[in-house]
Design a protein around this motif. Structure first.
Motif, mmCIF file in Angstrom:
data_model
loop_
_atom_site.group_PDB
_atom_site.id
_atom_site.type_symbol
_atom_site.label_atom_id
_atom_site.label_comp_id
_atom_site.label_asym_id
_atom_site.label_seq_id
_atom_site.Cartn_x
_atom_site.Cartn_y
_atom_site.Cartn_z
ATOM 1 N N GLU A 136 -3.795 4.215 1.726
ATOM 2 C CA GLU A 136 -4.051 4.431 3.145
ATOM 3 C C GLU A 136 -3.987 5.927 3.416
ATOM 4 O O GLU A 136 -3.115 6.607 2.880
ATOM 5 C CB GLU A 136 -2.969 3.699 3.958
ATOM 6 C CG GLU A 136 -2.983 3.963 5.454
ATOM 7 C CD GLU A 136 -1.755 3.390 6.167
ATOM 8 O OE1 GLU A 136 -1.262 2.313 5.794
ATOM 9 O OE2 GLU A 136 -1.281 4.051 7.109
ATOM 10 N N HIS A 144 0.824 -1.210 0.000
ATOM 11 C CA HIS A 144 0.000 0.000 0.000
ATOM 12 C C HIS A 144 0.857 1.258 0.000
ATOM 13 O O HIS A 144 2.043 1.222 0.287
ATOM 14 C CB HIS A 144 -0.977 0.009 1.182
ATOM 15 C CG HIS A 144 -0.326 0.104 2.539
ATOM 16 N ND1 HIS A 144 0.086 -1.007 3.231
ATOM 17 C CD2 HIS A 144 -0.015 1.163 3.308
ATOM 18 C CE1 HIS A 144 0.610 -0.624 4.391
ATOM 19 N NE2 HIS A 144 0.568 0.698 4.464
ATOM 20 N N PHE A 173 -8.063 2.761 5.254
ATOM 21 C CA PHE A 173 -7.797 2.334 3.882
ATOM 22 C C PHE A 173 -8.958 2.680 2.962
ATOM 23 O O PHE A 173 -10.132 2.575 3.345
ATOM 24 C CB PHE A 173 -7.529 0.829 3.833
ATOM 25 C CG PHE A 173 -6.185 0.446 4.388
ATOM 26 C CD1 PHE A 173 -5.037 0.566 3.611
ATOM 27 C CD2 PHE A 173 -6.059 -0.014 5.693
ATOM 28 C CE1 PHE A 173 -3.788 0.226 4.114
ATOM 29 C CE2 PHE A 173 -4.808 -0.356 6.217
ATOM 30 C CZ PHE A 173 -3.677 -0.232 5.415
#
Ligand code: CO
Length: 136
Positions: A127, A77, A115
């Motif tokens: 995120e 992420h 998220f």
């Protein structure tokens, strides 16, 4: 508005091994922490203003374990640093952006994180991260 990239999350099978690799590049670990809520062990490696967040699953049902099972190790992420995460989430939801977390949960470093849903983000797991004041 998010003002910076807070960190880049990387899913790894073996945290120690990954840390050793980054040390060979001349980088240092700032902190290691277990985040129970996410079932991960995390090592933060600062690179200038941005951190690399190495994530190792502490349990087979951790999202990181599932991610590695499906896709192997790699970038998991991208975290954007933001202020006022609660109002930020409300605001972007009104714009039709799908969220995984409608309200923030506790992340590493006492941060608040949430998220966004990859269906809304061109496949990137994004995120939002409100860092604690003393480390931003
Ligand atoms: Co993160």
């Amino acid at each position: 508005m998010p003002k910076k990239i807070s960190h880049i999350g990387i899913a790894v099978k073996d945290l120690n091994e990954a840390v050793e690799f980054y040390k060979k590049l001349g980088l240092e670990v700032e902190a290691t922490e277990i985040v129970e809520s996410q079932k991960v062990k995390v090592a933060f490696i600062p690179v200038g203003d941005v951190r690399i967040e190495l994530l190792e699953a502490t349990s087979e049902d951790s999202t990181i374990a599932k991610f590695i099972e499906k896709r192997g190790e790699g970038i998991h992420h991208l975290a954007l640093g933001t202020d006022n995460i609660v109002s930020k989430l409300k605001n972007i939801e009104t714009k039709g952006i799908k969220l995984i977390d409608k309200s923030p949960r506790k992340g590493a470093h006492n941060s608040k994180i949430a998220f966004l849903h990859p269906e809304s983000t061109q496949g990137v797991l994004l995120e939002l991260c409100e860092e604690t004041k003393n480390d931003s």
